[in-house]
Design a protein around this motif. Structure first.
Motif, PDB file in Angstrom:
ATOM      1  N   ARG A 174       0.823  -1.207   0.000  1.00  0.00           N
ATOM      2  CA  ARG A 174       0.000   0.000   0.000  1.00  0.00           C
ATOM      3  C   ARG A 174       0.863   1.266   0.000  1.00  0.00           C
ATOM      4  O   ARG A 174       0.480   2.299  -0.540  1.00  0.00           O
ATOM      5  CB  ARG A 174      -0.915   0.001   1.231  1.00  0.00           C
ATOM      6  CG  ARG A 174      -2.132   0.882   1.045  1.00  0.00           C
ATOM      7  CD  ARG A 174      -2.863   1.197   2.344  1.00  0.00           C
ATOM      8  NE  ARG A 174      -3.107   0.073   3.219  1.00  0.00           N
ATOM      9  CZ  ARG A 174      -4.255  -0.582   3.330  1.00  0.00           C
ATOM     10  NH1 ARG A 174      -5.282  -0.243   2.585  1.00  0.00           N
ATOM     11  NH2 ARG A 174      -4.383  -1.574   4.181  1.00  0.00           N
ATOM     12  N   SER A 223       1.252  -6.834  -2.317  1.00  0.00           N
ATOM     13  CA  SER A 223       0.482  -7.229  -1.132  1.00  0.00           C
ATOM     14  C   SER A 223      -1.004  -7.187  -1.488  1.00  0.00           C
ATOM     15  O   SER A 223      -1.396  -6.612  -2.506  1.00  0.00           O
ATOM     16  CB  SER A 223       0.759  -6.267   0.022  1.00  0.00           C
ATOM     17  OG  SER A 223       0.120  -5.031  -0.245  1.00  0.00           O
ATOM     18  N   THR A 248      -3.682 -15.735   0.685  1.00  0.00           N
ATOM     19  CA  THR A 248      -4.712 -15.891  -0.344  1.00  0.00           C
ATOM     20  C   THR A 248      -4.156 -15.532  -1.723  1.00  0.00           C
ATOM     21  O   THR A 248      -4.919 -15.311  -2.660  1.00  0.00           O
ATOM     22  CB  THR A 248      -5.943 -15.020  -0.012  1.00  0.00           C
ATOM     23  OG1 THR A 248      -5.501 -13.753   0.457  1.00  0.00           O
ATOM     24  CG2 THR A 248      -6.808 -15.665   1.040  1.00  0.00           C
ATOM     25  N   SER A 265       3.773  -3.674   5.209  1.00  0.00           N
ATOM     26  CA  SER A 265       3.914  -3.668   6.670  1.00  0.00           C
ATOM     27  C   SER A 265       4.383  -5.014   7.226  1.00  0.00           C
ATOM     28  O   SER A 265       5.043  -5.064   8.258  1.00  0.00           O
ATOM     29  CB  SER A 265       2.581  -3.274   7.324  1.00  0.00           C
ATOM     30  OG  SER A 265       1.572  -4.204   6.975  1.00  0.00           O
ATOM     31  N   ASN A 295      10.752   0.508   4.478  1.00  0.00           N
ATOM     32  CA  ASN A 295       9.503   0.984   5.067  1.00  0.00           C
ATOM     33  C   ASN A 295       9.811   2.226   5.891  1.00  0.00           C
ATOM     34  O   ASN A 295      10.834   2.282   6.568  1.00  0.00           O
ATOM     35  CB  ASN A 295       8.893  -0.115   5.959  1.00  0.00           C
ATOM     36  CG  ASN A 295       7.445   0.152   6.274  1.00  0.00           C
ATOM     37  OD1 ASN A 295       7.102   1.209   6.817  1.00  0.00           O
ATOM     38  ND2 ASN A 295       6.579  -0.789   5.935  1.00  0.00           N
TER      39      ASN A 295
HETATM   40  P1  FAD Z   1      -0.339  -1.783   5.022  1.00  0.00           P
HETATM   41  O1  FAD Z   1      -0.488  -2.740   6.139  1.00  0.00           O
HETATM   42  O2  FAD Z   1      -1.235  -0.622   4.965  1.00  0.00           O
HETATM   43  O3  FAD Z   1       1.176  -1.278   5.055  1.00  0.00           O
HETATM   44  C1  FAD Z   1       1.688  -0.297   4.220  1.00  0.00           C
HETATM   45  C2  FAD Z   1       3.098  -0.029   4.705  1.00  0.00           C
HETATM   46  O4  FAD Z   1       3.732   0.902   3.834  1.00  0.00           O
HETATM   47  C3  FAD Z   1       3.157   0.596   6.119  1.00  0.00           C
HETATM   48  O5  FAD Z   1       3.985  -0.218   6.933  1.00  0.00           O
HETATM   49  C4  FAD Z   1       3.744   1.984   5.901  1.00  0.00           C
HETATM   50  O6  FAD Z   1       4.628   2.358   6.938  1.00  0.00           O
HETATM   51  C5  FAD Z   1       4.527   1.764   4.599  1.00  0.00           C
HETATM   52  N1  FAD Z   1       4.687   2.993   3.828  1.00  0.00           N
HETATM   53  C6  FAD Z   1       3.748   3.912   3.482  1.00  0.00           C
HETATM   54  N2  FAD Z   1       4.290   4.871   2.703  1.00  0.00           N
HETATM   55  C7  FAD Z   1       5.600   4.543   2.554  1.00  0.00           C
HETATM   56  C8  FAD Z   1       6.691   5.149   1.867  1.00  0.00           C
HETATM   57  N3  FAD Z   1       6.532   6.277   1.141  1.00  0.00           N
HETATM   58  N4  FAD Z   1       7.901   4.556   1.939  1.00  0.00           N
HETATM   59  C9  FAD Z   1       8.093   3.426   2.678  1.00  0.00           C
HETATM   60  N5  FAD Z   1       7.084   2.802   3.343  1.00  0.00           N
HETATM   61  C10 FAD Z   1       5.867   3.348   3.278  1.00  0.00           C
HETATM   62  N6  FAD Z   1      -2.270  -9.706   2.595  1.00  0.00           N
HETATM   63  C11 FAD Z   1      -1.369 -10.054   1.673  1.00  0.00           C
HETATM   64  O7  FAD Z   1      -0.421  -9.310   1.388  1.00  0.00           O
HETATM   65  N7  FAD Z   1      -1.505 -11.237   0.993  1.00  0.00           N
HETATM   66  C12 FAD Z   1      -2.500 -12.105   1.227  1.00  0.00           C
HETATM   67  O8  FAD Z   1      -2.568 -13.145   0.565  1.00  0.00           O
HETATM   68  C13 FAD Z   1      -3.457 -11.768   2.224  1.00  0.00           C
HETATM   69  N8  FAD Z   1      -4.459 -12.611   2.515  1.00  0.00           N
HETATM   70  C14 FAD Z   1      -5.332 -12.266   3.525  1.00  0.00           C
HETATM   71  C15 FAD Z   1      -6.321 -13.172   3.912  1.00  0.00           C
HETATM   72  C16 FAD Z   1      -7.179 -12.856   4.943  1.00  0.00           C
HETATM   73  C17 FAD Z   1      -8.223 -13.869   5.336  1.00  0.00           C
HETATM   74  C18 FAD Z   1      -7.077 -11.611   5.587  1.00  0.00           C
HETATM   75  C19 FAD Z   1      -8.012 -11.263   6.723  1.00  0.00           C
HETATM   76  C20 FAD Z   1      -6.121 -10.715   5.214  1.00  0.00           C
HETATM   77  C21 FAD Z   1      -5.243 -11.014   4.181  1.00  0.00           C
HETATM   78  N9  FAD Z   1      -4.243 -10.125   3.774  1.00  0.00           N
HETATM   79  C22 FAD Z   1      -3.320 -10.523   2.868  1.00  0.00           C
HETATM   80  C23 FAD Z   1      -4.237  -8.718   4.255  1.00  0.00           C
HETATM   81  C24 FAD Z   1      -3.243  -8.441   5.347  1.00  0.00           C
HETATM   82  O9  FAD Z   1      -3.836  -8.668   6.605  1.00  0.00           O
HETATM   83  C25 FAD Z   1      -2.774  -6.969   5.285  1.00  0.00           C
HETATM   84  O10 FAD Z   1      -3.906  -6.139   5.361  1.00  0.00           O
HETATM   85  C26 FAD Z   1      -1.999  -6.614   4.034  1.00  0.00           C
HETATM   86  O11 FAD Z   1      -0.957  -7.539   3.837  1.00  0.00           O
HETATM   87  C27 FAD Z   1      -1.430  -5.228   4.174  1.00  0.00           C
HETATM   88  O12 FAD Z   1      -0.788  -4.880   2.994  1.00  0.00           O
HETATM   89  P2  FAD Z   1       0.340  -3.765   3.024  1.00  0.00           P
HETATM   90  O13 FAD Z   1       1.436  -4.195   3.923  1.00  0.00           O
HETATM   91  O14 FAD Z   1       0.666  -3.407   1.641  1.00  0.00           O
HETATM   92  O15 FAD Z   1      -0.452  -2.501   3.623  1.00  0.00           O
END
Ligand code: FAD
Length: 318
Positions: free
Chosen positions: A207, A232, A250, A265, A284
């Motif tokens: 994200r 992600s 998933t 994250s 990050n």
């Molecule tokens: P976030 O958790 O929002 O993290 C974004 C990160 O980016 C933060 O740590 C922030 O500090 C960092 N950031 C923001 N801007 C910058 C920048 N400019 N420079 C550096 N860092 C920055 N997730 C998966 O990935 N795969 C799956 O297969 C999956 N299956 C799931 C299945 C179930 C049943 C459930 C409930 C959830 C599932 N999820 C899955 C979702 C998972 O729980 C997380 O919500 C998801 O992985 C978060 O994605 P993320 O780390 O990209 O986003």
């Protein structure tokens, strides 16, 4: 161990890397025998490659029935082959198709099954990754022969020239295995990047990448490192990148030599798909992000500053 059957994953006349990994593993256990299941003429283009990686035998099961339906006919033919040759073990890829065939095969043979195996000892003890990748256990099939699916990228494929003898397998598929038919196949345009689950380098964006356009930065880094792009679920759900590239519980499971997480994250569901990667690098801006608990190398910083600098440095060294 006697003959070790390796069920070949192939597409477009090419053997997939996971098969070469399984042949390498099979050589440590016994005599590798590759099983090619596919339409008429499927085996011939694959034999040289299978020999190159040590297959002493190629069982060729060729029929339109193995091409035109989903996996049920393949499981039926495999079950008959296992009954007739009594191998020491059967290895399939821990892929979508491999796992589906393995499950059906286990039921047909009334045999135990271990999936997501990362190593297999000659006594049948398998190292297995379970509970969404959070626990590594040693397991053994106690009912029947070692029937396992092998996680891609768990073994380094090493050639070992053999000269495979080709043996034709009888393909008899009854109507009950033909209940689901393939009506169309669409081959995704194959880009220059390696396939996600087979790549030795994966660069994934989360994200934190911010939008679809910014994913070019992730792609650029992947291309510099000769890797695949991952994402992600948050990035996929936000429409930044297509779902087929999602890594995690998933999504796809990857185990590359190098995994680079940009703006991710490190949620447990994401880790489930990448935590067996050999070296993990995370960028990050939040020093408390859980991904740093897992990372071998971490950079606390803004990915939009860090990634271009890293790319520049890699270019200089090329
Ligand atoms: P976030 O958790 O929002 O993290 C974004 C990160 O980016 C933060 O740590 C922030 O500090 C960092 N950031 C923001 N801007 C910058 C920048 N400019 N420079 C550096 N860092 C920055 N997730 C998966 O990935 N795969 C799956 O297969 C999956 N299956 C799931 C299945 C179930 C049943 C459930 C409930 C959830 C599932 N999820 C899955 C979702 C998972 O729980 C997380 O919500 C998801 O992985 C978060 O994605 P993320 O780390 O990209 O986003």
């Amino acid at each position: 161990m006697a003959e070790v059957l390796v069920v070949v994953e192939h597409s477009g006349g090419e053997v997939k890397k996971v098969t070469l990994e399984m042949l390498t593993l099979a050589r440590e256990l016994g005599t590798p025998a590759a099983v090619v299941l596919g339409g008429p003429g499927a085996a011939a283009p694959l034999v040289d490659k299978l020999s190159e990686y040590g297959a002493a035998k190629v069982y060729a099961g060729e029929s339109a029935d193995l091409d035109g339906y989903l996996v049920a006919p393949k499981a039926a033919v495999l079950a008959a082959l296992v009954r007739s040759v009594s191998p020491g073990a059967v290895l399939l890829g821990s892929t979508q198709e491999g796992k589906e065939i393995a499950g059906r095969l286990a039921v047909k043979l009334d045999n135990g099954l271990l999936t997501d195996v990362t190593a297999l000892a000659a006594d049948g003890t398998a190292t297995q990754v379970v509970f969404a990748g959070s626990t590594i256990v040693k397991s053994r099939v106690t009912r029947g022969l070692p029937l396992v699916t092998v996680r891609p990228n768990s073994v380094t494929p090493v050639p070992s020239a053999a000269s495979a003898e080709v043996s034709t397998v009888d393909v008899t598929v009854d109507e009950s295995a033909k209940l689901a038919r393939v009506v169309e196949r669409k081959v995704e345009a194959k880009g220059a990047r390696p396939e996600l689950t087979e790549a030795s380098v994966v660069v994934s964006g989360g994200r934190g990448v911010g939008n679809a356009d910014n994913f070019k930065l992730v792609e650029e880094m992947a291309d510099l490192l000769g890797g695949a792009v991952g994402a992600s679920r948050a990035a996929v759900d936000s429409g930044y990148y297509p779902h087929q590239f999602q890594v995690g519980q998933t999504g796809k499971t990857v185990s590359p030599q190098l995994y680079v997480a940009l703006g991710i994250s490190g949620a447990i569901q994401h880790r489930a798909g990448m935590q067996t990667s050999k070296t993990i690098v995370a960028v990050n801006k939040d020093a408390e992000a859980p991904i740093f608990e897992l990372a071998d190398f971490g950079v606390v910083g803004d990915l939009f500053k860090v990634v271009p600098q890293a790319a520049e440095e890699i270019r200089k060294r090329k």
